[in-house]
Design a protein around this motif. Structure first.
Motif, PDB file in Angstrom:
ATOM      1  N   ALA A  48       0.832  -1.202   0.000  1.00  0.00           N
ATOM      2  CA  ALA A  48       0.000   0.000   0.000  1.00  0.00           C
ATOM      3  C   ALA A  48       0.868   1.254   0.000  1.00  0.00           C
ATOM      4  O   ALA A  48       0.595   2.219  -0.736  1.00  0.00           O
ATOM      5  N   VAL A  49       1.916   1.252   0.827  1.00  0.00           N
ATOM      6  CA  VAL A  49       2.827   2.408   0.859  1.00  0.00           C
ATOM      7  C   VAL A  49       3.470   2.626  -0.508  1.00  0.00           C
ATOM      8  O   VAL A  49       3.536   3.751  -1.015  1.00  0.00           O
ATOM      9  N   LEU A  50       3.946   1.546  -1.132  1.00  0.00           N
ATOM     10  CA  LEU A  50       4.566   1.668  -2.451  1.00  0.00           C
ATOM     11  C   LEU A  50       3.559   2.122  -3.500  1.00  0.00           C
ATOM     12  O   LEU A  50       3.887   2.916  -4.391  1.00  0.00           O
ATOM     13  N   SER A  51       2.337   1.607  -3.393  1.00  0.00           N
ATOM     14  CA  SER A  51       1.316   1.979  -4.363  1.00  0.00           C
ATOM     15  C   SER A  51       0.976   3.463  -4.281  1.00  0.00           C
ATOM     16  O   SER A  51       0.850   4.149  -5.309  1.00  0.00           O
ATOM     17  N   ARG A  55       2.301   5.245  -7.395  1.00  0.00           N
ATOM     18  CA  ARG A  55       1.152   5.328  -8.309  1.00  0.00           C
ATOM     19  C   ARG A  55       0.159   6.401  -7.900  1.00  0.00           C
ATOM     20  O   ARG A  55      -0.787   6.681  -8.625  1.00  0.00           O
ATOM     21  N   GLY A  56       0.323   6.959  -6.711  1.00  0.00           N
ATOM     22  CA  GLY A  56      -0.566   8.029  -6.270  1.00  0.00           C
ATOM     23  C   GLY A  56      -1.888   7.560  -5.695  1.00  0.00           C
ATOM     24  O   GLY A  56      -2.780   8.380  -5.442  1.00  0.00           O
ATOM     25  N   GLY A  57      -2.055   6.277  -5.469  1.00  0.00           N
ATOM     26  CA  GLY A  57      -3.304   5.785  -4.900  1.00  0.00           C
ATOM     27  C   GLY A  57      -3.367   4.274  -4.939  1.00  0.00           C
ATOM     28  O   GLY A  57      -2.453   3.603  -5.438  1.00  0.00           O
ATOM     29  N   GLN A 171      -0.347  -2.327  -8.010  1.00  0.00           N
ATOM     30  CA  GLN A 171      -1.645  -1.984  -7.433  1.00  0.00           C
ATOM     31  C   GLN A 171      -2.532  -3.219  -7.275  1.00  0.00           C
ATOM     32  O   GLN A 171      -3.248  -3.348  -6.272  1.00  0.00           O
ATOM     33  N   ALA A 172      -2.483  -4.136  -8.244  1.00  0.00           N
ATOM     34  CA  ALA A 172      -3.301  -5.348  -8.152  1.00  0.00           C
ATOM     35  C   ALA A 172      -2.872  -6.198  -6.961  1.00  0.00           C
ATOM     36  O   ALA A 172      -3.714  -6.695  -6.200  1.00  0.00           O
ATOM     37  N   THR A 173      -1.555  -6.368  -6.790  1.00  0.00           N
ATOM     38  CA  THR A 173      -1.069  -7.168  -5.667  1.00  0.00           C
ATOM     39  C   THR A 173      -1.401  -6.497  -4.342  1.00  0.00           C
ATOM     40  O   THR A 173      -1.793  -7.165  -3.373  1.00  0.00           O
ATOM     41  N   ALA A 174      -1.217  -5.185  -4.280  1.00  0.00           N
ATOM     42  CA  ALA A 174      -1.523  -4.446  -3.055  1.00  0.00           C
ATOM     43  C   ALA A 174      -2.993  -4.587  -2.687  1.00  0.00           C
ATOM     44  O   ALA A 174      -3.337  -4.831  -1.519  1.00  0.00           O
TER      45      ALA A 174
END
Length: 276
Positions: A48-51, A55-57, A171-174
């Motif tokens: 989530a932090v990396l996303s 990616r901004g969200g 994002q999908a994995t998160a």
């Protein structure tokens, strides 16, 4: 070459999960359901932090999200429960043998064309797995834990097949990890925590944040380029890495019968890898 190196790094991360789970459960005595839940939570936080940073969200909706979350949960908790009794290498061989079977079946169901040599390799690898699991075959496996690992392999095979249609891999994995956390918390509350160990928690966090979270994000990113059958074959190399890790870090000594069955499985891997 770049795809090969990325695949190798991913397979090393998968093998490390086997070693870390076995260490956390066998050496520290941490409750297996709690281990799986902490692993999910650590992976969810990291991703989530990396996303958000990259990616901004973090959009939680997506194509195949429900399948991804359920399959991930089946894998995580089947994996943890199995490693209460299975050695790292044996567990990895059962897991990824079932992954290969599941992904080949899924590839056929989805209409993928499978070369004849890859078919031959899959059959040889499956024979090696049957040799390992067959009663009286020289390797004694606890039925309950072996069954849990078979379910984990089916879950991971479905998760990998589902990942081929993921848009943004990170994002999908998160999203899958974040949405699976409530399932883990519910299972923990229902089962209760039978044992707690600080070192076991640290190992679960490491497994979740690094070898699971980052490893699975990388896996989702390379899956579309590998294809279902090549991805299935690649993952069967993980038991060899897990065996090496078990010998180095856990003092596990594989039997001759187990090593021979591994040899049969790897022969199938080589055959399948030669297919164009």
């Amino acid at each position: 070459m770049r795809l090969f190196l990325l695949t190798l790094v991913t397979m090393i991360a998968f093998a490390a999960n086997s070693v870390l789970n076995r260490m956390g459960l066998a050496q520290t005595g941490l409750d297996p359901v709690l281990f799986g839940t902490v692993r999910l939570m650590a992976g969810a936080v990291m991703l989530a932090v990396l996303s958000f940073a990259l990616r901004g969200g973090l959009p939680l909706k997506g194509d195949g999200r429900a399948i991804g979350v359920i399959a991930l949960s089946l894998y995580i908790f089947g994996f943890s429960l199995a490693y209460t009794a299975l050695d790292a290498g044996i567990g990895a061989l059962v897991l990824f043998g079932m992954v290969q079977v599941t992904m080949f079946a899924g590839a056929l169901w989805l209409g993928d064309r499978v070369p004849g040599l890859r078919w031959a390799g899959a059959v040889v690898a499956f024979v090696g797995l049957v040799w390992l699991l067959w009663p009286g075959g020289g390797v004694v496996l606890p039925p309950l834990q072996a069954g849990m690992m078979v379910l984990a392999g089916i879950g991971w095979g479905i998760y990998s097949l589902n990942g081929r249609r993921a848009g943004d891999a990170l994002q999908a994995t998160a999203a899958n990890f974040v949405l699976a956390v409530p399932i883990g918390m519910g299972l923990t509350l229902l089962s209760g925590v039978s044992s707690l160990n600080p070192l076991g928690i640290v190992l679960a966090i490491l497994s979740g944040a690094v070898t699971s979270g980052l490893g699975y994000a990388l896996w989702y990113s390379i899956l579309p380029r590998l294809g279902a059958t090549r991805a299935a074959v690649a993952q069967v190399t993980v038991p060899v890495l897990a065996i090496a890790g078990g010998m180095l870090f856990l003092g596990e000594v594989p039997s001759l019968s187990f090593l021979l069955s591994v040899g049969v499985v790897l022969t199938g891997v080589v055959l399948s890898s030669l297919a164009r």
